[in-house]
Design a protein around this motif. Structure first.
Motif, short mmCIF file in Angstrom:
data_model
loop_
_atom_site.label_atom_id
_atom_site.label_comp_id
_atom_site.label_asym_id
_atom_site.label_seq_id
_atom_site.Cartn_x
_atom_site.Cartn_y
_atom_site.Cartn_z
N PRO A 1 -30.59 13.35 28.79
CA PRO A 1 -29.81 12.42 29.62
C PRO A 1 -28.75 11.67 28.82
O PRO A 1 -27.64 11.44 29.33
N GLU A 2 -29.06 11.33 27.58
CA GLU A 2 -28.08 10.61 26.75
C GLU A 2 -26.86 11.46 26.45
O GLU A 2 -25.73 10.97 26.43
N PHE B 1 -23.04 10.79 27.72
CA PHE B 1 -21.95 10.72 26.76
C PHE B 1 -20.89 11.78 27.06
O PHE B 1 -19.69 11.51 26.95
N ASN B 2 -21.31 12.96 27.49
CA ASN B 2 -20.36 14.02 27.84
C ASN B 2 -19.48 13.56 29.01
O ASN B 2 -18.26 13.78 29.00
N PRO C 1 -14.91 18.63 27.07
CA PRO C 1 -16.36 18.44 26.99
C PRO C 1 -16.84 18.42 25.54
O PRO C 1 -16.13 18.86 24.62
N LEU C 2 -18.05 17.92 25.36
CA LEU C 2 -18.67 17.94 24.04
C LEU C 2 -18.92 19.37 23.58
O LEU C 2 -19.04 20.28 24.41
N THR D 1 -18.10 15.11 14.76
CA THR D 1 -19.52 15.09 15.05
C THR D 1 -19.98 13.66 15.26
O THR D 1 -19.74 12.80 14.43
N ARG D 2 -20.68 13.46 16.37
CA ARG D 2 -21.16 12.13 16.73
C ARG D 2 -22.66 11.98 16.49
O ARG D 2 -23.12 10.91 16.11
N TYR D 3 -23.42 13.05 16.73
CA TYR D 3 -24.87 12.97 16.64
C TYR D 3 -25.45 14.28 16.14
O TYR D 3 -24.92 15.35 16.42
#
Length: 123
Positions: free
Chosen positions: A41-42, A46-47, A57-58, A87-89
Motif C-alpha cells: 500500500p505504501e 507513493f506511485n 510511474p515508479l 532510488t527512494r527505497y
C-alpha cells in the motif's frame, strides 16, 4: 595511423565477445519479489503521488539476487526523473519465505516491514 586504427578495430569485436552478457530476463522468483513490493500500500500511494506530480510511474528493479551469504532479493523503488533514476527505497525479500524487510539507509539497518510500518513508514 590508419594501420593502427585498423588493427584496433579488428580486435574490438574479440574483446566485446569476452564480456559477460547483459541479463535481459527476469526469473519467476524475481518477478514475484517485484510484485510483492509493487503491491505494498505504501508503494501504491507513493506511485500515485509521483505520477500526479511528474507523469512517470515508479520503477521497481531487483538490484541483487540471493547468494549463499545473503539469501535476499534487494529490490529498489525509484523515481524516473528523466535523465536518471532516483532510488527512494530499498526492500529485501527473503528468497525462501518472501518475507519483506525495509533497508533503513540512514541507520544502515534492515528492519521487518511490520516494524517499518509501526515506526511510521515514510514514502
Amino acid at each position: 595511423m590508419h594501420i593502427i586504427l585498423f588493427i584496433l578495430f579488428q580486435f574490438l569485436p574479440a574483446v566485446a565477445t569476452q564480456q559477460q552478457p547483459i541479463k535481459t530476463t527476469v526469473t519467476k522468483q524475481e518477478e514475484k519479489a517485484m510484485h510483492l513490493i509493487a503491491t505494498l500500500p505504501e508503494v501504491i500511494k507513493f506511485n500515485t503521488y509521483v505520477v500526479e506530480r511528474s507523469g512517470r510511474p515508479l520503477v521497481i528493479v531487483v538490484d541483487n539476487d540471493p547468494t549463499k551469504t545473503n539469501p535476499f532479493y534487494k529490490v529498489s523503488v525509484s523515481e524516473d526523473v528523466g535523465e536518471r533514476l532516483r532510488t527512494r527505497y530499498w526492500f529485501y525479500v527473503d528468497a525462501k519465505t518472501y518475507a519483506i524487510s525495509y533497508w533503513d539507509v540512514a541507520n544502515d539497518k534492515i528492519i521487518p516491514l511490520k516494524t517499518w510500518r509501526k515506526n511510521g513508514s515514510k514514502m
